[in-house]
Design an enzyme around this catalytic site. Structure first.
Site, short mmCIF file in Angstrom:
data_model
loop_
_atom_site.label_atom_id
_atom_site.label_comp_id
_atom_site.label_asym_id
_atom_site.label_seq_id
_atom_site.Cartn_x
_atom_site.Cartn_y
_atom_site.Cartn_z
N ARG A 53 -27.03 -9.74 46.65
CA ARG A 53 -27.94 -8.17 46.36
C ARG A 53 -28.67 -7.82 47.80
O ARG A 53 -29.23 -6.90 47.72
CB ARG A 53 -28.85 -8.52 45.23
CG ARG A 53 -29.94 -9.37 45.58
CD ARG A 53 -30.75 -9.43 44.40
NE ARG A 53 -32.41 -9.80 44.44
CZ ARG A 53 -33.20 -10.13 43.71
NH1 ARG A 53 -32.91 -9.76 42.53
NH2 ARG A 53 -34.34 -10.40 44.04
N ASP A 76 -59.10 -19.22 41.46
CA ASP A 76 -58.09 -18.71 40.34
C ASP A 76 -58.47 -17.39 40.15
O ASP A 76 -59.26 -16.73 39.83
CB ASP A 76 -58.43 -19.38 38.92
CG ASP A 76 -57.67 -18.93 37.82
OD1 ASP A 76 -56.70 -17.77 37.94
OD2 ASP A 76 -57.34 -19.56 36.88
N ARG A 112 -36.30 -7.07 35.90
CA ARG A 112 -37.67 -7.19 36.76
C ARG A 112 -38.63 -6.00 36.14
O ARG A 112 -39.33 -5.37 36.65
CB ARG A 112 -37.36 -6.95 38.03
CG ARG A 112 -36.84 -8.18 38.72
CD ARG A 112 -37.49 -9.45 38.99
NE ARG A 112 -36.94 -10.55 39.42
CZ ARG A 112 -36.28 -11.54 38.78
NH1 ARG A 112 -36.16 -11.46 37.41
NH2 ARG A 112 -35.79 -12.56 39.25
N SER A 131 -41.12 -20.66 44.64
CA SER A 131 -40.64 -20.06 43.31
C SER A 131 -39.54 -19.40 43.29
O SER A 131 -38.74 -19.47 42.24
CB SER A 131 -41.95 -19.28 42.95
OG SER A 131 -41.57 -17.89 43.88
N TYR A 150 -42.52 -7.03 36.13
CA TYR A 150 -42.70 -7.40 37.43
C TYR A 150 -42.62 -6.03 38.22
O TYR A 150 -43.43 -5.83 39.07
CB TYR A 150 -41.34 -8.39 38.13
CG TYR A 150 -41.86 -8.74 39.34
CD1 TYR A 150 -42.61 -9.62 39.76
CD2 TYR A 150 -41.08 -8.18 40.55
CE1 TYR A 150 -42.99 -10.02 41.09
CE2 TYR A 150 -41.01 -8.65 41.69
CZ TYR A 150 -42.12 -9.45 42.24
OH TYR A 150 -42.37 -9.91 43.61
N LYS A 201 -45.68 -4.24 40.37
CA LYS A 201 -45.48 -3.95 41.92
C LYS A 201 -45.26 -2.52 42.22
O LYS A 201 -46.18 -2.18 43.25
CB LYS A 201 -44.30 -4.97 42.24
CG LYS A 201 -44.27 -6.22 42.36
CD LYS A 201 -45.47 -6.94 42.82
CE LYS A 201 -45.59 -8.44 43.06
NZ LYS A 201 -46.53 -9.06 43.76
P1 NAD Z 1 -44.81 -18.59 45.06
O1 NAD Z 1 -44.49 -18.06 43.97
O2 NAD Z 1 -43.83 -19.37 45.64
O3 NAD Z 1 -46.34 -19.37 45.07
C1 NAD Z 1 -47.25 -18.78 44.13
C2 NAD Z 1 -48.61 -19.50 44.77
O4 NAD Z 1 -49.52 -18.96 43.72
C3 NAD Z 1 -48.60 -20.81 44.34
O5 NAD Z 1 -49.21 -21.42 45.50
C4 NAD Z 1 -49.50 -21.07 42.95
O6 NAD Z 1 -50.44 -22.00 42.83
C5 NAD Z 1 -50.33 -19.70 43.19
N1 NAD Z 1 -51.13 -18.98 42.21
C6 NAD Z 1 -50.45 -19.11 40.86
N2 NAD Z 1 -51.22 -18.46 39.93
C7 NAD Z 1 -52.37 -18.47 40.61
C8 NAD Z 1 -53.65 -17.99 40.15
N3 NAD Z 1 -54.06 -17.39 39.07
N4 NAD Z 1 -54.71 -17.89 40.99
C9 NAD Z 1 -54.65 -18.01 42.37
N5 NAD Z 1 -53.37 -18.72 42.84
C10 NAD Z 1 -52.40 -18.57 41.76
O7 NAD Z 1 -44.78 -17.17 46.06
P2 NAD Z 1 -43.93 -16.38 46.63
O8 NAD Z 1 -42.68 -16.36 46.05
O9 NAD Z 1 -44.19 -16.52 47.99
O10 NAD Z 1 -44.68 -15.02 46.38
C11 NAD Z 1 -45.88 -14.59 46.84
C12 NAD Z 1 -45.99 -13.02 46.70
O11 NAD Z 1 -45.04 -12.40 46.94
C13 NAD Z 1 -46.08 -12.72 45.08
O12 NAD Z 1 -46.98 -11.80 44.64
C14 NAD Z 1 -44.53 -12.28 44.97
O13 NAD Z 1 -44.69 -11.39 43.83
C15 NAD Z 1 -44.52 -11.50 46.09
N6 NAD Z 1 -42.96 -11.26 46.45
C16 NAD Z 1 -42.22 -12.33 46.68
C17 NAD Z 1 -40.91 -12.44 46.75
C18 NAD Z 1 -40.00 -13.40 47.11
O14 NAD Z 1 -38.82 -13.13 47.01
N7 NAD Z 1 -40.52 -14.62 47.16
C19 NAD Z 1 -40.10 -11.17 46.87
C20 NAD Z 1 -41.22 -10.00 46.86
C21 NAD Z 1 -42.59 -10.07 46.70
#
Ligand code: NAD
Length: 251
Positions: A211, A60, A146, A186, A149, A153
């Site tokens: 978008r 975590d 956002r 997610s 967020y 970021k």
């Molecule tokens: P996701 O949200 O689908 O998965 C998140 C994962 O994080 C899960 O496996 C969850 O169990 C884990 N998690 C949650 N809380 C946690 C904690 N306290 N400690 C450890 N693990 C924890 O992931 P995603 O959408 O692939 O996003 C991954 C990263 O990429 C994030 O930082 C997100 O902000 C960034 N990102 C995603 C997108 C997108 O469109 N998906 C776009 C830009 C940036």
């Protein structure tokens, strides 16, 4: 797949699903020994089953003691991928102090915590590559609803450059990836939630695709490819970069 990361050890946070899982799998396929970490044991088990090169550990990233003991147990890694992050939906008016603090804790303080714990052994070992997940919604671009967020970021980009400059002569590189809209579990959840407001999942999906200038969402593997490049020696002259991988979203 390849040998670009042969002989390297990597640790990936939030590797149970989505971008983190894709990164862990691609690192392993390129020959790295990967420690995939997450808070979800079930998804970690699936990750471990996908490759002999992946071992798992519950971690975590909000828990400093757990992060410090992971660093003690794991020792030196060549690659650290800070992936954990969370999307708060809404403007400043929807963001009370608790929501603000949670976003900052998970999206940016976690990167401070994890990097601070793993960096000393990386330095002793002669260096390594740190890869941080930022977003197009950051200092690169304002995106509606956002607020927290995008603020966190943007901070990820600042943290990335600060670490990059401080350790540039000690073999440590630190780069950020700024994805556009990437189809991950997610995001699917966010699309389902929006679908309830706008009259269906298809309509919500259309709005997310709309978008993206390329007319499609990105894939988790398209982010993992760039992470693999940044992890490998192919990117040896690249540090402090914030690389958009966003289908032209920030053009
Ligand atoms: P996701 O949200 O689908 O998965 C998140 C994962 O994080 C899960 O496996 C969850 O169990 C884990 N998690 C949650 N809380 C946690 C904690 N306290 N400690 C450890 N693990 C924890 O992931 P995603 O959408 O692939 O996003 C991954 C990263 O990429 C994030 O930082 C997100 O902000 C960034 N990102 C995603 C997108 C997108 O469109 N998906 C776009 C830009 C940036």
């Amino acid at each position: 797949m390849g040998e670009r990361l042969a002989g390297k050890r990597a640790i990936v946070t939030a590797a149970g699903q989505g971008i983190g899982l894709a990164i862990a799998k691609m690192f392993a396929a390129e020959g790295a020994t990967v420690i995939a970490t997450d808070i979800n044991q079930d998804t970690l088990d699936t990750a471990a089953a996908s490759s002999d090169n992946i071992e798992t550990r519950i971690l975590d990233v909000l828990d400093s003691d757990a992060v410090n003991s992971a660093a003690q147990d794991v020792g030196a890694v060549d690659i650290l991928a800070n992936v954990a992050g969370f999307v708060h939906h809404g403007s400043i008016l929807d963001c009370d102090e608790e929501a603000w603090d949670f976003s900052f804790d998970l999206n940016i303080k976690s990167m401070h915590r994890v990097t601070r714990a793993f960096l000393p052994a990386m330095l002793e070992n002669g260096g390594g590559s740190i890869i941080n997940l930022s977003s197009g919604a950051s200092s690169l671009k304002g995106a509606p609803n956002r607020y927290a967020y995008g603020t966190t970021k943007a901070a990820v980009i600042g943290l990335t450059k600060a670490i990059a400059i401080d350790f540039i002569r000690q073999g440590v590189r630190c780069n950020a990836i700024c994805p556009g809209t990437i189809l991950s579990p997610s995001l699917e959840q966010r699309i389902a939630e929006l679908g309830k407001e706008v009259g269906g999942v298809d309509k919500a999906m259309e709005m997310f695709v709309e978008r993206q200038p390329m007319g499609r969402l990105g894939t988790v593997d398209e982010i993992a490819s760039v992470a693999t490049y940044l992890a490998s020696d192919d990117s040896a002259f690249t540090t402090g970069a914030a690389i958009p991988v966003d289908g032209g979203w920030t053009l």
